[in-house]
Design a protein around this motif. Structure first.
Motif, PDB file in Angstrom:
ATOM      1  N   PRO A  67     -27.852  -8.871 -19.985  1.00 54.06           N
ATOM      2  CA  PRO A  67     -26.589  -9.476 -21.127  1.00 54.06           C
ATOM      3  C   PRO A  67     -25.300  -8.666 -20.651  1.00 54.06           C
ATOM      4  O   PRO A  67     -25.173  -7.931 -19.418  1.00 54.06           O
ATOM      5  CB  PRO A  67     -27.179  -8.498 -22.213  1.00 54.06           C
ATOM      6  N   GLY A  68     -24.444  -9.365 -21.528  1.00 55.42           N
ATOM      7  CA  GLY A  68     -23.010  -8.840 -21.166  1.00 55.42           C
ATOM      8  C   GLY A  68     -21.951  -9.737 -22.121  1.00 55.42           C
ATOM      9  O   GLY A  68     -22.430 -10.320 -23.002  1.00 55.42           O
ATOM     10  N   SER A  69     -20.874  -9.835 -21.444  1.00 51.29           N
ATOM     11  CA  SER A  69     -19.804 -10.759 -22.193  1.00 51.29           C
ATOM     12  C   SER A  69     -20.343 -12.090 -21.871  1.00 51.29           C
ATOM     13  O   SER A  69     -20.495 -12.790 -20.908  1.00 51.29           O
ATOM     14  CB  SER A  69     -18.403 -10.363 -21.299  1.00 51.29           C
ATOM     15  N   LEU A  97     -28.696  -4.744 -16.955  1.00 49.53           N
ATOM     16  CA  LEU A  97     -28.978  -3.394 -17.549  1.00 49.53           C
ATOM     17  C   LEU A  97     -29.790  -2.612 -16.395  1.00 49.53           C
ATOM     18  O   LEU A  97     -29.808  -1.401 -15.839  1.00 49.53           O
ATOM     19  CB  LEU A  97     -29.566  -3.660 -18.876  1.00 49.53           C
ATOM     20  N   GLU A  98     -30.935  -3.361 -15.605  1.00 46.84           N
ATOM     21  CA  GLU A  98     -31.800  -2.842 -14.633  1.00 46.84           C
ATOM     22  C   GLU A  98     -30.908  -2.492 -13.484  1.00 46.84           C
ATOM     23  O   GLU A  98     -31.279  -1.367 -12.678  1.00 46.84           O
ATOM     24  CB  GLU A  98     -32.992  -3.909 -14.334  1.00 46.84           C
ATOM     25  N   ALA A  99     -29.809  -3.354 -13.152  1.00 41.26           N
ATOM     26  CA  ALA A  99     -28.915  -2.938 -12.046  1.00 41.26           C
ATOM     27  C   ALA A  99     -28.124  -1.931 -12.069  1.00 41.26           C
ATOM     28  O   ALA A  99     -27.731  -1.024 -11.334  1.00 41.26           O
ATOM     29  CB  ALA A  99     -28.135  -4.411 -11.844  1.00 41.26           C
ATOM     30  N   MET A 100     -27.700  -1.498 -13.669  1.00 38.78           N
ATOM     31  CA  MET A 100     -27.093  -0.345 -13.890  1.00 38.78           C
ATOM     32  C   MET A 100     -28.000   1.105 -13.767  1.00 38.78           C
ATOM     33  O   MET A 100     -27.579   2.023 -13.072  1.00 38.78           O
ATOM     34  CB  MET A 100     -26.671  -0.266 -15.254  1.00 38.78           C
ATOM     35  N   ALA A 101     -29.370   0.704 -13.929  1.00 45.64           N
ATOM     36  CA  ALA A 101     -30.314   1.918 -13.959  1.00 45.64           C
ATOM     37  C   ALA A 101     -30.595   2.117 -12.331  1.00 45.64           C
ATOM     38  O   ALA A 101     -30.735   3.286 -12.071  1.00 45.64           O
ATOM     39  CB  ALA A 101     -31.467   1.401 -14.480  1.00 45.64           C
ATOM     40  N   LEU A 114     -34.342   6.375 -18.372  1.00 46.21           N
ATOM     41  CA  LEU A 114     -33.020   5.631 -18.180  1.00 46.21           C
ATOM     42  C   LEU A 114     -32.548   4.694 -19.257  1.00 46.21           C
ATOM     43  O   LEU A 114     -33.538   3.768 -19.501  1.00 46.21           O
ATOM     44  CB  LEU A 114     -32.745   5.418 -16.865  1.00 46.21           C
ATOM     45  N   CYS A 115     -31.615   4.790 -19.905  1.00 43.43           N
ATOM     46  CA  CYS A 115     -31.231   4.040 -20.877  1.00 43.43           C
ATOM     47  C   CYS A 115     -29.431   3.452 -20.506  1.00 43.43           C
ATOM     48  O   CYS A 115     -28.930   3.974 -21.281  1.00 43.43           O
ATOM     49  CB  CYS A 115     -31.387   4.412 -22.437  1.00 43.43           C
ATOM     50  N   PRO A 116     -29.539   2.566 -20.029  1.00 38.43           N
ATOM     51  CA  PRO A 116     -28.172   1.807 -19.618  1.00 38.43           C
ATOM     52  C   PRO A 116     -27.804   1.081 -20.875  1.00 38.43           C
ATOM     53  O   PRO A 116     -28.731   0.514 -21.600  1.00 38.43           O
ATOM     54  CB  PRO A 116     -28.573   0.780 -18.765  1.00 38.43           C
ATOM     55  N   MET A 117     -26.628   1.213 -21.408  1.00 44.61           N
ATOM     56  CA  MET A 117     -26.084   0.555 -22.445  1.00 44.61           C
ATOM     57  C   MET A 117     -24.742  -0.111 -22.274  1.00 44.61           C
ATOM     58  O   MET A 117     -23.796   0.457 -21.667  1.00 44.61           O
ATOM     59  CB  MET A 117     -25.691   1.584 -23.710  1.00 44.61           C
ATOM     60  N   GLU A 124     -23.401  -1.529 -32.146  1.00 44.98           N
ATOM     61  CA  GLU A 124     -24.595  -2.485 -31.487  1.00 44.98           C
ATOM     62  C   GLU A 124     -24.200  -2.424 -30.197  1.00 44.98           C
ATOM     63  O   GLU A 124     -23.211  -2.488 -29.525  1.00 44.98           O
ATOM     64  CB  GLU A 124     -24.417  -3.723 -31.823  1.00 44.98           C
ATOM     65  N   VAL A 125     -25.354  -2.301 -29.377  1.00 48.06           N
ATOM     66  CA  VAL A 125     -25.336  -2.078 -27.661  1.00 48.06           C
ATOM     67  C   VAL A 125     -26.396  -2.974 -27.448  1.00 48.06           C
ATOM     68  O   VAL A 125     -27.379  -3.370 -27.941  1.00 48.06           O
ATOM     69  CB  VAL A 125     -25.606  -0.550 -27.304  1.00 48.06           C
ATOM     70  N   TYR A 126     -26.093  -3.569 -26.064  1.00 48.95           N
ATOM     71  CA  TYR A 126     -27.201  -4.066 -25.134  1.00 48.95           C
ATOM     72  C   TYR A 126     -27.765  -2.974 -24.592  1.00 48.95           C
ATOM     73  O   TYR A 126     -27.364  -2.171 -23.863  1.00 48.95           O
ATOM     74  CB  TYR A 126     -26.579  -5.087 -24.451  1.00 48.95           C
ATOM     75  N   CYS A 127     -29.116  -2.697 -24.479  1.00 53.63           N
ATOM     76  CA  CYS A 127     -29.705  -1.644 -23.816  1.00 53.63           C
ATOM     77  C   CYS A 127     -31.404  -1.838 -23.589  1.00 53.63           C
ATOM     78  O   CYS A 127     -31.691  -3.088 -23.841  1.00 53.63           O
ATOM     79  CB  CYS A 127     -29.846  -0.567 -24.909  1.00 53.63           C
ATOM     80  N   THR A 128     -31.785  -1.197 -22.652  1.00 53.52           N
ATOM     81  CA  THR A 128     -33.008  -1.130 -22.443  1.00 53.52           C
ATOM     82  C   THR A 128     -33.355   0.311 -21.887  1.00 53.52           C
ATOM     83  O   THR A 128     -32.642   1.189 -21.710  1.00 53.52           O
ATOM     84  CB  THR A 128     -33.427  -2.167 -20.930  1.00 53.52           C
ATOM     85  N   ILE A 129     -34.789   0.625 -21.600  1.00 51.88           N
ATOM     86  CA  ILE A 129     -35.141   1.897 -21.175  1.00 51.88           C
ATOM     87  C   ILE A 129     -36.242   1.538 -20.194  1.00 51.88           C
ATOM     88  O   ILE A 129     -37.276   1.046 -20.240  1.00 51.88           O
ATOM     89  CB  ILE A 129     -35.844   2.662 -22.552  1.00 51.88           C
ATOM     90  N   VAL A 130     -36.020   2.250 -19.162  1.00 47.53           N
ATOM     91  CA  VAL A 130     -36.808   2.000 -17.871  1.00 47.53           C
ATOM     92  C   VAL A 130     -36.884   3.524 -17.380  1.00 47.53           C
ATOM     93  O   VAL A 130     -36.389   4.373 -17.738  1.00 47.53           O
ATOM     94  CB  VAL A 130     -36.124   1.298 -16.814  1.00 47.53           C
TER      95      VAL A 130
END
Length: 227
Positions: A67-69, A97-101, A114-117, A124-130
């Protein structure tokens, strides 16, 4: 031998890179807002030239799928698909987000999450946890952050929050196991390229015709003012 051109325009940063077998050869990043549409194609051509190759020698094109802009993703994916069509190369799509992690995974022990946001709207944020090996714990989502966010996981182990969406969450997420990075972690074509190399080896390619960015939620534009 995989030679991959990677593109990331999912945030205000516009970045492109060339990797050969997972080793970065050249990279260019612009931190100027709204530079994506006017500079992206030129950046791609210049970076490939700097790497010592030509566009025709590329084996694949990789792009941050989101996700993103909304606008940034649309520009990046359109450009990547354009190169794929023109050069007859496969398309690889990588979760932003996975690339940020990927950028921080080697700096924390295995018991950390790890939770990139990425900043969305308001709280509100786009996020995931890995995990630190990038195994998914929570799927990518658009999430409104409050004091109860991720509480079940925070009660059991540390979570590292980072990215431009994490700064506004510091007051809401005050658990002792919540760790916030002090250095900015932004999406980058450098980490897109590393992950794309693995996808290339596994032949994980997208359908160039039908592929669309991972917007995650509908675009909300500014309503016109009534006269």
């Amino acid at each position: 031998m995989a030679l991959i051109l990677s593109i990331d325009t999912s945030t205000k940063v516009c970045s492109v890179a060339v990797h050969q077998d997972g080793k970065i050869l050249a990279c260019s990043e612009l931190f100027t807002e709204k530079s994506h549409s006017g500079m992206l194609t030129t950046l791609c051509e210049n970076v490939v030239k700097q790497s010592g190759f030509t566009l025709n020698e590329l084996d694949a094109i990789a792009v941050a799928k989101g996700p993103g802009s909304y606008t940034g993703l649309r520009i990046g994916v359109s450009t990547a698909k354009g190169f794929c069509f023109a050069l007859d190369k496969p398309l690889i799509a990588i979760n932003t987000l996975e690339a940020m992690a990927y950028q921080v995974k080697d700096f924390f022990p295995a018991n950390y999450l790890l939770c990139p946001m990425i900043d969305a709207r308001r709280m509100e944020v786009y996020c995931t946890i890995v995990k630190t090996n990038l195994t998914s714990i929570l799927e990518t989502e658009a999430k409104v952050i409050d004091e109860y966010s991720f509480l079940d996981l925070l009660n059991t182990q540390p979570i590292v929050f980072f990215g431009d969406g994490a700064d506004k969450c510091r007051e809401s997420i005050s658990h002792n196991n919540a760790k916030f990075l002090e250095i900015p972690i932004l999406p980058s074509a450098k980490s897109i390229g590393y992950l794309a190399t693995k996808s290339f080896e596994e032949s994980l390619f997208e359908n160039v015709v039908s592929f669309e960015p991972f917007y995650l939620k509908d675009f909300v534009g500014t309503q016109p003012k009534k006269i």
